[in-house]
Each structure stands twice: as structure tokens, then as C-alpha cells.
Design an enzyme around this catalytic site. Structure first.
Site, PDB file in Angstrom:
ATOM      1  N   LYS A   1       0.864  -1.190   0.000  1.00 46.32           N
ATOM      2  CA  LYS A   1       0.000   0.000   0.000  1.00 46.32           C
ATOM      3  C   LYS A   1       0.892   1.229   0.000  1.00 46.32           C
ATOM      4  O   LYS A   1       1.836   1.319   0.782  1.00 46.32           O
ATOM      5  CB  LYS A   1      -0.860  -0.022   1.260  1.00 46.32           C
ATOM      6  CG  LYS A   1      -1.618   1.276   1.507  1.00 46.32           C
ATOM      7  CD  LYS A   1      -2.556   1.097   2.684  1.00 46.32           C
ATOM      8  CE  LYS A   1      -3.214   2.404   3.046  1.00 46.32           C
ATOM      9  NZ  LYS A   1      -4.264   2.230   4.047  1.00 46.32           N
TER      10      LYS A   1
HETATM   11  C1  5RP Z   1      -2.576   4.306   8.369  1.00 48.38           C
HETATM   12  C2  5RP Z   1      -3.212   3.664   7.214  1.00 48.38           C
HETATM   13  C3  5RP Z   1      -4.550   4.119   6.823  1.00 48.38           C
HETATM   14  O1  5RP Z   1      -5.319   2.993   6.650  1.00 48.38           O
HETATM   15  C4  5RP Z   1      -4.400   4.897   5.568  1.00 48.38           C
HETATM   16  O2  5RP Z   1      -3.854   6.122   5.864  1.00 48.38           O
HETATM   17  C5  5RP Z   1      -5.641   4.927   4.669  1.00 48.38           C
HETATM   18  O3  5RP Z   1      -6.467   5.868   4.964  1.00 48.38           O
HETATM   19  P1  5RP Z   1      -6.557   7.258   4.207  1.00 48.38           P
HETATM   20  O4  5RP Z   1      -7.160   6.971   2.876  1.00 48.38           O
HETATM   21  O5  5RP Z   1      -7.450   8.039   5.117  1.00 48.38           O
HETATM   22  O6  5RP Z   1      -5.160   7.823   4.081  1.00 48.38           O
HETATM   23  O7  5RP Z   1      -2.677   2.791   6.580  1.00 48.38           O
HETATM   24  O8  5RP Z   1      -1.256   4.081   8.319  1.00 48.38           O
END
Ligand code: 5RP
Length: 292
Positions: A205
Site C-alpha cells: 500500500k
Molecule cells: C494508516 C493507514 C490508513 O489505513 C491509511 O492512511 C488509509 O487511509 P486514508 O485513505 O485516510 O489515508 O494505513 O497508516
């Protein structure tokens, strides 16, 4: 230590050439994994589009109660029809996700920081793998701080979860976290996502950035993109469209869905882009019709 002198900056990403080692299974880089891993990945990534809409609501693990997530018990069942995977903590999932909702689960498995601290980069593995198994988690999410203060413990956490993940056939989602002193450049994300992938995760991610298509091309497993801070809906849809066009296999979006005054319409609009090949303009048109 390898000799760093004379290292060349990578530049030939063949961005127009599809990933080569893909015979037999549709998830990037998963060809040689066993049945259990592939089954979990199929729960996350739609076999038809190859992509996923993950809904991230794990913010409470370091932010406490966040605007838009005050009542997970009310929000999550409403969003369930439009997302493929719920990403949250075991506390929130057990308490607020009815088990009859048959969506994939990305289990936030590291923890240790809070907004009250200056440096968020020090975490531990907070969930026993046995508990991930009990919860039928489809992947375990691990925060990874490359280049930050907490890099070594991040890699230690990540390695532990990957080793356990291979033992029990549970994929690991490496969450590329950007430390407070790190710039969100394409160069940084290329480095960080590739390091995370080479550690052995099945999903990475990360964030949108310049040269995003090169970040994707150089990463041998699927990339899902975080939404980041709340944008106007039109801009969030454009961001989602751009990253899908550039090869992301989905989004793992939180605030741009749950902080919209219309989270269900937003989730549906994102879904059109991720799964149905809609443009951001088409998704925006849908969103506007849906809220009026
Ligand atoms: C925190 C994360 C969150 O899940 C991520 O930030 C996703 O959320 P957003 O779209 O609000 O950024 O991984 O580390």
C-alpha cells in the site's frame, strides 16, 4: 555492506510491458504461491477486474475517534455492498463488523504509536497470528517506515509477519508509511515499495506520486493506493482514476470516503472507477446524481 559506489539510478521500467510471470493466476506476483494464499488474495482482488476497493478504517489505532468514524457500527454495514475488503483493527472488526458480512478482512496487525507523540515510527506486532487465523483474516497489515527512525523495528515486524504468513498461508499487506522527515517523492516511493516487496509481502500500500507508473512497474506485487487527507470529492475521484490508469490494482481509501458527507455515494463512485473502467468524469456524474 555492499559497495554503494558506482550504483546507477534505475531508469528502464518498461511501463508499457505487462508483468511477465503471470501464467496461471491473475494476481501480480502470486503465481508461485500456494492455494491458501491464492484463495485469500482472490477474496481481496476481484477475479473479474483484478482490482480491489479496500475501505480503511484503522485510523483509530493511532488517532482515537476520528471525524467520520465515530460510529463504526452504523457506517460499516452501509458501506459493505460497495467495498471488497474492510481494513481495520481487530477491536473494531470484532465489535462492529457483523460476521455475516462476507467481505475480505485486512487486519491491522502492528501498533504502538499515537497522535500524542512526535514520532509515529515505532511499532510492534500487536496481533498473534493465531488470532488472525481465528478471525479468518485475508491479510495482515504491517506499517513500514523505510528511512525513518523506526526502520529496523519495522523490518523486524514485517519479517515476522511474512514468516508467519507463509507458515499459515496468510498474505501480508506492507503499508508504506512516510516518516515526518521524508518527502513524498516518486524516488522515495520507488525505493520504499520495492524494499517492502522484496521482503516478501503479497500486497503493497502506498501513495500517489510523480512517476507513479514507474513505482508500479518496479513493484512485483499489486499496489493499492491510500487516499490520504480529505480532498474535494471530484479531486479524489481524479486521483483514483489516475492511479488505476497507471497500474494500481485498487485503492485502500479511508478519509476520502468516510469524511465525505456522502460516504455511500463516494464508495460507489470509487467502485465504478476501480472495477468498471469508468472515468473520473463518469464517476463524478454518478456521484452528483446520487446525492441529489
Ligand atoms: C494508516 C493507514 C490508513 O489505513 C491509511 O492512511 C488509509 O487511509 P486514508 O485513505 O485516510 O489515508 O494505513 O497508516
Amino acid at each position: 555492506m555492499a559497495d554503494l559506489d558506482g550504483l546507477k539510478v534505475a531508469k528502464d521500467y518498461h511501463v508499457d510491458t505487462p508483468f511477465a510471470n503471470q501464467q496461471g493466476f491473475y494476481v501480480k506476483g502470486a503465481n508461485s504461491l500456494d492455494w491458501g494464499m491464492k484463495k485469500h488474495l482472490s477474496n481481496i482482488f476481484d477475479p473479474k477486474s483484478g482490482n480491489t476497493v479496500m475501505f480503511a478504517f484503522d485510523h483509530g489505532y493511532f488517532m482515537g475517534s476520528t471525524a467520520g468514524l465515530e460510529r463504526l457500527d452504523l457506517l460499516l454495514p452501509k458501506l459493505a455492498p460497495y467495498v471488497d475488503c474492510f481494513m481495520g483493527t481487530r477491536g473494531a472488526i470484532r465489535a462492529c463488523v457483523p460476521p455475516e458480512i462476507t467481505k475480505a478482512i485486512a487486519l491491522r496487525s502492528t501498533s504502538g504509536s499515537s497522535m500524542l507523540q512526535d514520532d509515529l515510527s515505532h511499532e510492534i506486532v500487536a496481533v498473534d497470528v493465531e488470532d488472525a487465523i481465528r478471525m479468518n483474516a485475508d491479510c495482515m497489515a504491517c506499517q513500514v517506515f523505510i528511512g525513518g527512525d523506526g526502520q529496523l523495528e519495522s523490518i523486524d515486524n514485517l519479517s515476522y509477519l511474512i514468516n508467519e504468513g507463509f507458515r499459515y498461508s496468510i498474505p501480508v499487506l506492507g503499508v508504506c508509511a512516510v516518516g515526518k522527515d521524508m518527502a513524498r517523492t516518486g524516488r522515495y516511493f520507488k525505493l520504499a515499495t520495492r524494499i517492502i516487496a522484496e521482503m516478501g509481502v503479497q500486497i503493497v500500500k502506498t501513495y500517489d506520486c510523480e512517476d507513479f507508473e514507474e513505482v508500479v512497474a518496479a513493484c512485483p506485487v499489486p499496489i493499492v493506493v491510500a487516499g490520504g487527507k480529505k480532498l474535494p470529492e471530484r479531486d479524489a475521484l481524479a486521483m483514483a482514476y489516475n492511479v488505476i490508469q497507471k497500474g494500481a490494482h485498487g485503492v485502500d481509501m479511508g478519509r476520502n470516503i468516510f469524511q465525505s458527507p456522502h460516504p455511500e455515494a463516494m464508495a460507489q463512485a470509487i467502485r465504478m472507477i476501480v472495477h468498471e473502467g469508468a472515468t473520473d468524469a463518469q464517476a463524478w456524474e454518478f456521484f452528483q446524481d446520487a446525492i441529489h
